[in-house]
Design an enzyme around this catalytic site. Structure first.
Site, PDB file in Angstrom:
ATOM      1  N   GLY A  12       0.818  -1.208   0.000  1.00  0.00           N
ATOM      2  CA  GLY A  12       0.000   0.000   0.000  1.00  0.00           C
ATOM      3  C   GLY A  12       0.846   1.249   0.000  1.00  0.00           C
ATOM      4  O   GLY A  12       2.061   1.196   0.239  1.00  0.00           O
ATOM      5  N   PRO A  13       0.239   2.401  -0.253  1.00  0.00           N
ATOM      6  CA  PRO A  13       0.971   3.680  -0.259  1.00  0.00           C
ATOM      7  C   PRO A  13       1.544   3.988   1.118  1.00  0.00           C
ATOM      8  O   PRO A  13       1.126   3.412   2.131  1.00  0.00           O
ATOM      9  CB  PRO A  13      -0.102   4.702  -0.669  1.00  0.00           C
ATOM     10  CG  PRO A  13      -1.207   3.902  -1.264  1.00  0.00           C
ATOM     11  CD  PRO A  13      -1.178   2.575  -0.591  1.00  0.00           C
ATOM     12  N   GLY A  63       2.103   5.561   4.682  1.00  0.00           N
ATOM     13  CA  GLY A  63       1.230   6.157   5.685  1.00  0.00           C
ATOM     14  C   GLY A  63      -0.131   5.521   5.836  1.00  0.00           C
ATOM     15  O   GLY A  63      -0.968   6.039   6.570  1.00  0.00           O
ATOM     16  N   THR A  64      -0.376   4.403   5.161  1.00  0.00           N
ATOM     17  CA  THR A  64      -1.705   3.785   5.224  1.00  0.00           C
ATOM     18  C   THR A  64      -1.860   2.800   6.380  1.00  0.00           C
ATOM     19  O   THR A  64      -2.964   2.298   6.604  1.00  0.00           O
ATOM     20  CB  THR A  64      -2.015   3.071   3.903  1.00  0.00           C
ATOM     21  OG1 THR A  64      -0.926   2.221   3.548  1.00  0.00           O
ATOM     22  CG2 THR A  64      -2.249   4.077   2.789  1.00  0.00           C
ATOM     23  N   LYS A  93       0.580   0.023   7.283  1.00  0.00           N
ATOM     24  CA  LYS A  93       1.141  -1.325   7.134  1.00  0.00           C
ATOM     25  C   LYS A  93       1.939  -1.728   8.383  1.00  0.00           C
ATOM     26  O   LYS A  93       1.729  -2.805   8.945  1.00  0.00           O
ATOM     27  CB  LYS A  93       2.034  -1.379   5.892  1.00  0.00           C
ATOM     28  CG  LYS A  93       1.309  -1.036   4.600  1.00  0.00           C
ATOM     29  CD  LYS A  93       2.217  -1.163   3.402  1.00  0.00           C
ATOM     30  CE  LYS A  93       3.323  -0.130   3.393  1.00  0.00           C
ATOM     31  NZ  LYS A  93       2.807   1.268   3.301  1.00  0.00           N
ATOM     32  N   HIS A 128      -6.714  35.412 -10.157  1.00  0.00           N
ATOM     33  CA  HIS A 128      -6.318  34.035 -10.492  1.00  0.00           C
ATOM     34  C   HIS A 128      -7.153  33.032  -9.695  1.00  0.00           C
ATOM     35  O   HIS A 128      -7.724  32.086 -10.268  1.00  0.00           O
ATOM     36  CB  HIS A 128      -4.819  33.855 -10.187  1.00  0.00           C
ATOM     37  CG  HIS A 128      -4.279  32.507 -10.550  1.00  0.00           C
ATOM     38  ND1 HIS A 128      -3.536  32.268 -11.684  1.00  0.00           N
ATOM     39  CD2 HIS A 128      -4.391  31.300  -9.934  1.00  0.00           C
ATOM     40  CE1 HIS A 128      -3.205  30.998 -11.739  1.00  0.00           C
ATOM     41  NE2 HIS A 128      -3.706  30.381 -10.687  1.00  0.00           N
ATOM     42  N   GLU A 129      -7.234  33.231  -8.374  1.00  0.00           N
ATOM     43  CA  GLU A 129      -7.991  32.292  -7.537  1.00  0.00           C
ATOM     44  C   GLU A 129      -9.492  32.413  -7.806  1.00  0.00           C
ATOM     45  O   GLU A 129     -10.220  31.407  -7.742  1.00  0.00           O
ATOM     46  CB  GLU A 129      -7.703  32.569  -6.054  1.00  0.00           C
ATOM     47  CG  GLU A 129      -6.252  32.337  -5.645  1.00  0.00           C
ATOM     48  CD  GLU A 129      -5.768  30.938  -5.960  1.00  0.00           C
ATOM     49  OE1 GLU A 129      -6.588  29.996  -5.952  1.00  0.00           O
ATOM     50  OE2 GLU A 129      -4.565  30.778  -6.243  1.00  0.00           O
TER      51      GLU A 129
END
Length: 639
Positions: free
Chosen positions: A216-217, A219-220, A222, A439-440
């Site tokens: 998994g990515p 910080g998930t 594990k 712009h925002e």
């Protein structure tokens, strides 16, 4: 160590007593003659035919002229004066001459003695030897990584560095502390249950799985899940990192693998956990140095042999975690080694809700803090990022001298995590600030009137982080497939900032660099990966691009066609953004002026300015009062 201390103390005492003999006051012959004539001398000892130690009578020490001869130590054998005799013959002649002028009771009768300082030669060879021993022990500890650990000496460098958790060193993390990974927890809990009650499964002919790979990515959760296994399983748990096998010495990695599995077999049933296994599990033959020894491949080969070498009835299970499964060797992933591959992905809405509930238990929160609201405000957040948000909110509330953490603290923490720290002290010229506001506003208006764009949460022109001069925060929903129309609307919304600059100022700036980067990657993905271009066709070069190191997996003609189609796609969405902003010219103008005045606005402000969004939006727990403005933060927090 106390024995060493006693020996050193004894040597110090002996040295002090030997040294005390050499601290007597030295005198000349005139002083010696005066002491003899006054009748103050008790005895004279000539030591080793070099020095004459002169001892005075007790009553003579009280005389003023003899005060410099009083003993400076507690040793009663210390002389009061010392006289260098020169040659023994001359000294004896001087004494004989002196005795002729003295009464019989005051005559000096020197006694010649021999003394040997046996402590000096012992210390002479013992101290250098001790220094060499201490230096050797220091080098051994530094090379071996500490005296207390396994492999603490250079001779044990091939021993495993795994940390053992058993009944004596229990881990406090349990499955109750792991949230948002329900399916993964079920798979891992079954492995733990197998070790606790193996007969339940073996009675039906089942065999214990040899390996479980957590993928998994970052910080998930594990490693957190592995900690929970260590805390729940009533069996020994060995934990080690993949990089701990790698060493500069040839053969050390393979030796540590052998030693690790040897210890595991002795303590079976047990679990071995290897974190970041891609450090030693990379596919063999890729990027290897020809003609040299590849220590990593030797370590992997030994790991493959050990995993498939011990029998299944031993009860040894190997768990591993990685966020790069694509680089692992195929032989490592096959059934029989890693029988189960558990995918641990980013948590969905329900998963984030459960993760927030776990972390909020340890925080003093106000009544306005709800896990449902926080879960909706953090799409795409991993478990580690959610933990960081909760911690930041608690720290911000502490800086504000609050008794509990409220929703505005979480809002400020979210802004800080997403965009960086507010930098209100950063001076921006009025012209530049006006460009940023328009712009925002262009982003916000495009997102507001495009059906497939994500709902807007907040727009701000307050500088944050290193390079962020302003940003618009959206609330994307959890989705697993994305249609072409959705990608096109997102591209158009992303280009809205650059389009607003051209519509209102007739010139463009460098502020759209990040937007252009996102759009370019999105366009190339649509053409070369997702097959969303009629001219290039339904082809995907994703896997081929990963496998090819130097060359593109298509011809130069195809590459030219891809570039042309990407430019056409981006230009089409850019023109679409310009047309939309020209149509909503007054709305952009109103929003930009409000931004210049307030610096930050939320969705409720946008509704009050230009009305409701003309599309049906999904039901949400998020209310307008849940979104705090950035300027609610006190000055000391903004820093």
């Amino acid at each position: 160590m106390w024995i060493y201390g006693v020996v050193i103390l004894l040597f110090l005492i002996i040295s002090i007593f030997n040294y005390s003999e050499n601290i007597a006051e030295p005198i000349g012959f005139d002083k010696l003659e005066q002491l003899a004539k006054d009748g103050d001398i008790e005895k004279v000892e000539v030591v080793n035919l070099k020095n004459a130690n002169i001892y005075l009578k007790k009553e003579s020490l009280d005389k003023e002229q003899n005060k410099d001869g009083r003993r400076k130590t507690f040793n009663p054998n210390t002389p009061n004066y010392v006289y260098n005799i020169g040659t023994p013959e001359v000294f004896q002649n001087d004494i004989n001459t002196l005795n002729k002028s003295l009464p019989p009771e005051s005559e000096i009768r020197p006694r010649y003695i021999e003394k040997t300082n046996w402590a000096a030669p012992i210390l002479g060879w013992l101290l250098p030897l001790g220094m060499l021993v201490l230096l050797w022990m220091f080098i051994m500890r530094r090379v071996g990584g500490g005296a207390g650990a396994t492999g603490g000496q250079i001779f044990n460098i091939g021993k495993s560095k795994a940390t053992l958790f058993d009944k004596n060193s229990k881990v406090n993390v349990t499955f109750k502390d792991v949230a948002g990974l329900e399916e993964a927890k079920e798979e891992v809990m079954e492995v733990v249950d197998f070790l606790k009650r193996p007969k339940k499964y073996t009675a039906l002919g089942g065999k214990i799985p040899k390996g479980v790979l957590l993928v998994g990515p970052p910080g998930t959760g594990k490693t957190l899940l592995a900690k929970a296994v260590a805390g729940e399983a009533d069996v020994p748990f060995f934990s080690i990192s993949g990089s701990d096998f790698v060493e500069m010495f040839v053969g050390v990695g393979a030796s540590r693998v052998r030693d690790l599995f040897k210890q595991a077999r002795e303590k079976a049933p047990c679990i071995i956990f290897i974190d970041e296994i891609d450090a030693i599990g990379r596919a063999r033959g890729k990027g290897a140095m020809q003609g040299g020894n590849d220590e990593r491949e030797n370590t992997l080969n030994q790991l493959l042999v050990e995993m498939d070498g011990f029998s299944t009835d031993k009860g040894v299970i190997l768990m591993a975690a990685t966020n790069r499964p694509d680089v692992l060797d195929n032989a490592l992933l096959r059934p029989g080694r890693f029988d189960r591959q558990i995918a641990i992905d980013l948590p969905d809405l329900n998963g984030r809700r459960e993760i927030f509930r776990v972390h909020l238990k340890h925080i003093k929160t106000g009544d306005d803090v709800k896990a449902d609201v926080l879960a909706e405000m953090t799409p795409g957040f991993a478990g580690a990022e959610i933990a960081n948000v909760c911690n930041e909110a608690a720290l911000i509330a502490a800086r504000r001298d609050k008794k509990s953490v409220h929703m505005d603290d979480f809002n400020y923490a979210l802004d800080k995590v997403i965009g960086g720290l507010e930098r209100r002290s950063k001076l921006i010229a009025p012209d530049e600030k006006k460009v940023i506001a328009y712009h925002e506003a262009g982003h916000a208006i495009c997102g507001w009137f495009l059906e497939h764009a994500s709902p807007l949460v907040k727009v701000t022109i307050v500088p944050r982080g290193m390079n962020t001069l302003g940003y618009a925060q959206y609330l994307p929903k959890d989705e697993y497939i994305t249609q072409m129309e959705q990608l096109q609307d997102r591209m158009c919304m992303t280009l809205g900032g650059r389009a607003a600059e051209e519509v209102f100022f007739g010139k463009i700036s460098t502020g759209a660099q990040n937007d252009l980067d996102k759009v370019t990657k999105m366009a190339y993905s649509m053409v070369t990966i997702f097959g969303m271009n009629s001219k290039v066709g339904n082809v995907s070069y994703y896997a081929m691009q990963n496998d090819t190191m130097f060359d593109k997996p298509y011809s130069e003609k195809t590459a030219q066609m891809i570039d042309e189609e990407v430019r056409k796609m981006i230009e089409r969405e850019y023109q679409r953004a310009i047309d939309l902003l020209q149509e909503k010219y007054s709305d952009v103008e109103l929003l930009a002026q409000t931004l210049l005045e307030k610096e930050s606005i939320v969705r409720a402000d946008l509704v009050a300015l230009i009305g409701e969004r003309p599309f049906k939006e999904p039901k949400s727990h998020l209310n307008e009062e849940d979104v705090a403005k950035s300027d609610d933060a006190p000055e000391e927090v903004i820093g």
